[in-house]
Write a protein that holds these residues in place. Sequence first.
Motif, PDB file in Angstrom:
ATOM      1  N   GLN A   1       0.806  -1.213   0.000  1.00 25.73           N
ATOM      2  CA  GLN A   1       0.000   0.000   0.000  1.00 25.73           C
ATOM      3  C   GLN A   1       0.840   1.266   0.000  1.00 25.73           C
ATOM      4  OE1 GLN A   1      -2.815  -0.203   3.226  1.00 25.73           O
ATOM      5  NE2 GLN A   1      -3.451  -2.299   2.737  1.00 25.73           N
TER       6      GLN A   1
ATOM      7  N   ASP B   1       6.347   0.045  -3.229  1.00 27.98           N
ATOM      8  CA  ASP B   1       6.113  -1.357  -3.543  1.00 27.98           C
ATOM      9  C   ASP B   1       6.681  -1.677  -4.923  1.00 27.98           C
ATOM     10  OD1 ASP B   1       5.215  -3.937  -3.711  1.00 27.98           O
ATOM     11  OD2 ASP B   1       3.156  -3.401  -4.251  1.00 27.98           O
TER      12      ASP B   1
ATOM     13  N   ASP C   1       6.312  -4.373  -6.595  1.00 22.56           N
ATOM     14  CA  ASP C   1       5.449  -5.297  -7.337  1.00 22.56           C
ATOM     15  C   ASP C   1       4.085  -4.696  -7.663  1.00 22.56           C
ATOM     16  OD1 ASP C   1       7.387  -7.371  -7.164  1.00 22.56           O
ATOM     17  OD2 ASP C   1       6.735  -7.780  -5.104  1.00 22.56           O
ATOM     18  N   SER C   2       3.981  -3.378  -7.605  1.00 29.43           N
ATOM     19  CA  SER C   2       2.674  -2.750  -7.836  1.00 29.43           C
ATOM     20  C   SER C   2       2.143  -3.041  -9.242  1.00 29.43           C
ATOM     21  CB  SER C   2       2.775  -1.235  -7.608  1.00 29.43           C
ATOM     22  OG  SER C   2       3.766  -0.668  -8.460  1.00 29.43           O
ATOM     23  N   GLY C   3       3.030  -3.027 -10.237  1.00 31.17           N
ATOM     24  CA  GLY C   3       2.588  -3.311 -11.602  1.00 31.17           C
ATOM     25  C   GLY C   3       2.111  -4.735 -11.766  1.00 31.17           C
TER      26      GLY C   3
ATOM     27  N   ARG D   1       0.969  -6.672  -9.361  1.00 32.80           N
ATOM     28  CA  ARG D   1      -0.296  -6.803  -8.635  1.00 32.80           C
ATOM     29  C   ARG D   1      -1.458  -6.310  -9.493  1.00 32.80           C
ATOM     30  NH1 ARG D   1       0.443  -7.554  -3.020  1.00 32.80           N
ATOM     31  NH2 ARG D   1       2.599  -7.280  -2.335  1.00 32.80           N
ATOM     32  N   ALA D   2      -1.261  -5.203 -10.185  1.00 30.67           N
ATOM     33  CA  ALA D   2      -2.317  -4.661 -11.045  1.00 30.67           C
ATOM     34  C   ALA D   2      -2.648  -5.644 -12.177  1.00 30.67           C
ATOM     35  CB  ALA D   2      -1.900  -3.308 -11.612  1.00 30.67           C
ATOM     36  N   ASP D   3      -1.606  -6.272 -12.758  1.00 25.45           N
ATOM     37  CA  ASP D   3      -1.838  -7.256 -13.826  1.00 25.45           C
ATOM     38  C   ASP D   3      -2.632  -8.451 -13.306  1.00 25.45           C
ATOM     39  OD1 ASP D   3      -0.499  -5.714 -15.662  1.00 25.45           O
ATOM     40  OD2 ASP D   3       1.429  -6.728 -15.375  1.00 25.45           O
TER      41      ASP D   3
ATOM     42  N   ARG E   1      -4.690  -8.500 -10.693  1.00 26.13           N
ATOM     43  CA  ARG E   1      -6.075  -8.097 -10.418  1.00 26.13           C
ATOM     44  C   ARG E   1      -6.879  -7.979 -11.707  1.00 26.13           C
ATOM     45  NH1 ARG E   1      -3.459  -4.641  -6.629  1.00 26.13           N
ATOM     46  NH2 ARG E   1      -3.608  -2.909  -8.107  1.00 26.13           N
ATOM     47  N   ALA E   2      -6.246  -7.451 -12.753  1.00 20.02           N
ATOM     48  CA  ALA E   2      -6.939  -7.325 -14.034  1.00 20.02           C
ATOM     49  C   ALA E   2      -7.277  -8.697 -14.608  1.00 20.02           C
ATOM     50  CB  ALA E   2      -6.079  -6.531 -15.013  1.00 20.02           C
ATOM     51  N   TYR E   3      -6.342  -9.625 -14.489  1.00 19.81           N
ATOM     52  CA  TYR E   3      -6.600 -10.980 -15.003  1.00 19.81           C
ATOM     53  C   TYR E   3      -7.715 -11.656 -14.212  1.00 19.81           C
ATOM     54  CZ  TYR E   3      -5.824 -15.793 -16.462  1.00 19.81           C
ATOM     55  OH  TYR E   3      -5.999 -17.057 -16.946  1.00 19.81           O
TER      56      TYR E   3
ATOM     57  N   GLU F   1      -3.402 -10.539  -2.522  1.00 18.39           N
ATOM     58  CA  GLU F   1      -4.470  -9.745  -3.118  1.00 18.39           C
ATOM     59  C   GLU F   1      -5.850 -10.371  -2.898  1.00 18.39           C
ATOM     60  OE1 GLU F   1      -4.179  -6.722  -4.649  1.00 18.39           O
ATOM     61  OE2 GLU F   1      -2.121  -6.812  -3.920  1.00 18.39           O
TER      62      GLU F   1
END
Length: 381
Positions: A135, A139, A141-143, A145-147, A149-151, A187
């Motif tokens: 948060q 971080d 690994d933010s990118g 993590r976003a990938d 979540r999108a998947y 996540e």
Amino acid sequence: MAGRKRHSAEDIVRKLRRADELAAEGKTGEQIANELGVSAATLYNWRRSYGGMDTDAAKELKELREQNNRLKRLLADAELEKDALREIAKGKILGPTAKRAAIDMLKEVKSLSERMACKVVGLSRSAYRRLPQAQTPADPDSGLRADLRAYAGKNPRHGFRRAWAHLRFDKGMELNKKKVHRLWKEEGLQVHRAPRRKRAGQSSVPVIEADAPNVVWAMDFQFDSTVDGRKIKIASMVDEHTRMSLLNIVDTSIPAERLVAELAAVFAAAGGPPMVLRMDNGPEFISEALQQFCDGRVGISYIPPGTPWNNGFVESFNNRLRDECLNRNCWTSVLEARVVIADYKDDHNYRHRHSALGYQTPAEYAAGCTHTHHPVACEIA
């Protein structure tokens, strides 16, 4: 402003005795209170609580009252803690993330203080206030993590292995599978599935091994319905070696003659029939029309009645179809179901990376497969 003065039991007894002396001199209650430096109400309460007591008795009474108040507070805190624990989900809360969520819920729902909520959950206040690295802007690994979540948003019934395969092979990202698993759990993207029962014993039918493409094709039916209650029947068939989905029939009824016609079209498109068709004992599969169609061309392997696990490849495919497609859609018409299910089967063939195939799609694996059939490994029933 000076703080409130606290009087010991000895001081109270001394002042009450002095008040009696002043009263004997003829002074009024207001004058006595002013001289003693307390209010008239305080003097009244002292007389009611300590009047007629000596110093030791007054001291003991005050200690008992203070102890009683402490016990009441402890009891109230214990009851509040029990109430808070009942509010939290059953079972032990594991991990700081889940504990922070529980603390936030207790503060919002039960109006507990931060100190009490942390005590109930079992997390220190410093750990609760410390932001997780995920948060913070730092971080790394933010990118990723976003990938993930999108998947997961696009494929809510997929697990972390399929997400890893998508990022690794489709997007070309060099990723460790264990790291993807850790971020997937952090996540909260896990997919919960019902545990499968273990099956005891073995089938009485000899196992036919699909050691090459076009050796064993497995067929089965499953059912769904439209929003207005009309039944939908779905026929599926997979090549047990390549996992390719080969048949797509979606209709309100599929008689044996329709099934035979569709099989003939699939055989022509595949360049010929397989060696064996594996199926259960459904009425369409034991029909005279299918028997005549397969006579001299294809062997038929019937699984024992009531043992769907003996047709595991197509049952696994049907389970995935049910979980990822049928349960996520409401059909307004048979045509809509036919189109969406056909798209799902096409996606399975050309985009689903199967772990048993080395994370290749069934189409990729079938195109590069060089396995040949060994007759010893296959027994046609």
